[in-house]
Design a protein around this motif. Structure first.
Motif, short mmCIF file in Angstrom:
data_model
loop_
_atom_site.label_atom_id
_atom_site.label_comp_id
_atom_site.label_asym_id
_atom_site.label_seq_id
_atom_site.Cartn_x
_atom_site.Cartn_y
_atom_site.Cartn_z
N ASP A 128 -30.21 -102.55 50.88
CA ASP A 128 -30.51 -103.88 51.44
C ASP A 128 -29.35 -104.85 51.24
OD1 ASP A 128 -32.75 -103.72 52.99
OD2 ASP A 128 -34.15 -104.11 51.35
N LEU A 129 -29.31 -105.82 52.15
CA LEU A 129 -28.15 -106.70 52.25
C LEU A 129 -28.63 -108.13 52.49
CD1 LEU A 129 -25.06 -106.78 52.37
CD2 LEU A 129 -25.18 -106.00 54.74
N GLY A 130 -29.53 -108.62 51.62
CA GLY A 130 -29.95 -110.02 51.71
C GLY A 130 -28.88 -110.91 51.10
N ASP A 131 -29.29 -111.97 50.44
CA ASP A 131 -28.34 -112.86 49.79
C ASP A 131 -27.56 -112.06 48.74
OD1 ASP A 131 -27.00 -114.83 48.48
OD2 ASP A 131 -28.77 -115.82 47.66
N VAL A 132 -26.24 -112.00 48.92
CA VAL A 132 -25.42 -111.25 47.96
C VAL A 132 -24.52 -112.18 47.16
CG1 VAL A 132 -25.44 -108.97 49.05
CG2 VAL A 132 -23.78 -110.67 49.84
N SER A 133 -24.86 -113.48 47.13
CA SER A 133 -23.96 -114.42 46.44
C SER A 133 -23.77 -114.12 44.95
CB SER A 133 -24.38 -115.87 46.67
OG SER A 133 -25.74 -116.04 46.45
N PRO A 134 -24.72 -113.49 44.24
CA PRO A 134 -24.42 -113.15 42.84
C PRO A 134 -23.34 -112.08 42.68
CG PRO A 134 -26.78 -113.19 43.22
CD PRO A 134 -26.12 -113.21 44.56
N LEU A 135 -23.02 -111.35 43.75
CA LEU A 135 -22.00 -110.30 43.64
C LEU A 135 -20.62 -110.91 43.88
CD1 LEU A 135 -23.72 -107.38 45.62
CD2 LEU A 135 -23.52 -107.63 43.14
N SER A 136 -19.64 -110.52 43.07
CA SER A 136 -18.28 -111.02 43.24
C SER A 136 -17.64 -110.31 44.44
CB SER A 136 -17.46 -110.74 41.98
OG SER A 136 -17.27 -109.34 41.85
N SER A 137 -16.55 -110.90 44.94
CA SER A 137 -15.82 -110.27 46.05
C SER A 137 -15.36 -108.87 45.65
CB SER A 137 -14.61 -111.11 46.44
OG SER A 137 -15.04 -112.37 46.86
N ARG A 138 -14.93 -108.74 44.42
CA ARG A 138 -14.46 -107.44 43.93
C ARG A 138 -15.59 -106.41 43.97
NH1 ARG A 138 -10.91 -106.45 38.63
NH2 ARG A 138 -9.85 -108.21 39.55
N GLU A 139 -16.79 -106.82 43.58
CA GLU A 139 -17.93 -105.90 43.61
C GLU A 139 -18.28 -105.52 45.05
OE1 GLU A 139 -20.54 -106.97 39.64
OE2 GLU A 139 -20.45 -108.46 41.23
N LEU A 140 -18.23 -106.49 45.94
CA LEU A 140 -18.57 -106.19 47.34
C LEU A 140 -17.53 -105.30 47.99
CD1 LEU A 140 -20.04 -109.59 48.56
CD2 LEU A 140 -21.25 -107.41 48.40
N LEU A 141 -16.26 -105.48 47.60
CA LEU A 141 -15.22 -104.64 48.21
C LEU A 141 -15.34 -103.17 47.80
CD1 LEU A 141 -12.18 -107.05 48.16
CD2 LEU A 141 -13.15 -105.90 50.16
N ARG A 142 -16.09 -102.91 46.74
CA ARG A 142 -16.31 -101.52 46.32
C ARG A 142 -17.36 -100.81 47.18
NH1 ARG A 142 -15.86 -102.94 40.58
NH2 ARG A 142 -18.08 -102.73 40.20
#
Ligand code: ZN
Ligand code: ZN
Length: 335
Positions: free
Chosen positions: A33-47
């Motif tokens: 799932d891909l709701g609000d992902v603001s708690p994830l850092s850019s580095r975490e999302l890039l993984r």
């Protein structure tokens, strides 16, 4: 126990659903799932390499723009898998932006979007940055029934549940778990390194004992390593179930998917006393979620997707779920 992935909910249980599965090795992650992902850092999302989306109600997909934007200059592809009609919805989302600044000199980021119908991938599209994200239909990968994705080390099983519309539930199943006896490695005068991952991979793939593993100096027979320094056990299972009507058709599908999971993340939207609301909005009650977890024999269960109507009694849904689950498993893995 050395786990393949470390799963954690993206948000608190009253906010958008989503599970981040961080691979312990290899700088990689998967999202359910891909709701609000603001708690994830850019580095975490890039993984993130793959996102499995249950359905496209806005609380399950609103984070798409941020993830997509971050990935625009990334050379590795991003694969999104969702229910029927998903690839087309993603295409429409991408087409709502203007891409005249992209050309053949751009990093060729590739977004792949696929439809999964509860049994197999039925449709796949690729959109390349160098083609201004024009949609290109491609043949979807072919996996055995009930599998939405498969790699050497794990597979993602998925079922389509009824939520008024199809809502996919997912389980990551590690093929085999291979643990290392560090002390034995030292005895054998071997220092851990990338070669160890190759050896583990060889065991998971069932390569013969004679298979040679290259070391920084020389090589070793896989069999010698396996029988002395490696221990093989059943793999990790992480299941994610959300947005499912509390009725008889969904139960067997949920039970089969989550059977003996190490960790189950399951929605607990309403209290059992508000069952009429759960039925009307096609969601599980906390009591039902706990009962499913118990019947499936899961080890740890973590509830999420709480209705805001219980904000004034924030533990009520959690308490009801654990009462139904029948254990004192309050230290579940959500922390
Ligand atoms: Zn929904
Ligand atoms: Zn929802």
């Amino acid at each position: 126990m050395s786990w393949l992935v470390q799963p954690r909910l993206v948000n608190d249980s009253f906010s958008d659903p989503g599970l981040y599965l961080d691979f312990r090795y290899g700088r990689r992650a998967i999202l359910f799932d891909l709701g609000d992902v603001s708690p994830l850092s850019s580095r975490e999302l890039l993984r993130v390499s793959h996102v499995f989306v249950s359905h496209t109600h806005v609380d399950h997909i609103a984070g798409f723009d941020r993830l997509f934007r971050l990935c625009l200059h990334r050379p590795s592809p991003l694969t999104l898998i969702g229910p029927p009609g998903f690839a087309e919805q993603i295409e429409h989302r991408i087409r709502s932006f203007t891409w005249n600044l992209l050309d053949e000199s751009s990093v060729d980021f590739c977004l792949r979007a696929m439809d999964y119908d509860g049994y197999r991938l039925t449709r796949a599209a690729e959109c390349h940055a160098r083609e201004a994200f024009a949609r290109r239909d491609v043949a979807p990968p072919v996996f055995p029934d009930g599998i939405a994705w498969m790699e050497d080390e794990f597979r993602i099983e998925a079922v389509a549940l009824d939520h008024g519309i199809p809502s996919l539930a997912f389980a990551l199943r590690e093929v085999l778990q291979v643990n290392v006896w560090r002390a034995v490695l030292t005895e054998m005068d071997l220092a851990p390194g990338p070669w160890l991952n190759e050896a583990k991979r060889g065991v998971r793939l069932g390569l013969p004992d004679d298979h040679a593993i290259d070391l920084p100096s020389g090589s070793i027979r896989l069999g010698d390593l396996k029988h002395r320094a490696l221990r093989v056990a059943p793999g990790q299972v992480v299941a994610y179930v959300t947005d499912a009507a509390p009725h008889g058709d969904n139960r067997p599908k949920i039970l089969q998917l989550t059977q003996r999971a190490d960790q189950l993340f399951i929605e607990a939207v309403f209290l059992e006393c508000d069952r009429s609301l759960a039925v009307a909005s096609h969601h599980l009650t906390a009591w039902e979620a706990g009962a499913l977890a118990r019947e499936a024999g899961v080890r740890h269960v973590t509830p999420f997707h709480h209705s805001a109507r219980y904000l004034s009694e924030p533990d009520a849904l959690r308490d009801e779920l654990y009462k139904s689950f029948g254990t004192a498993d309050r230290g579940a893995i959500s922390a």
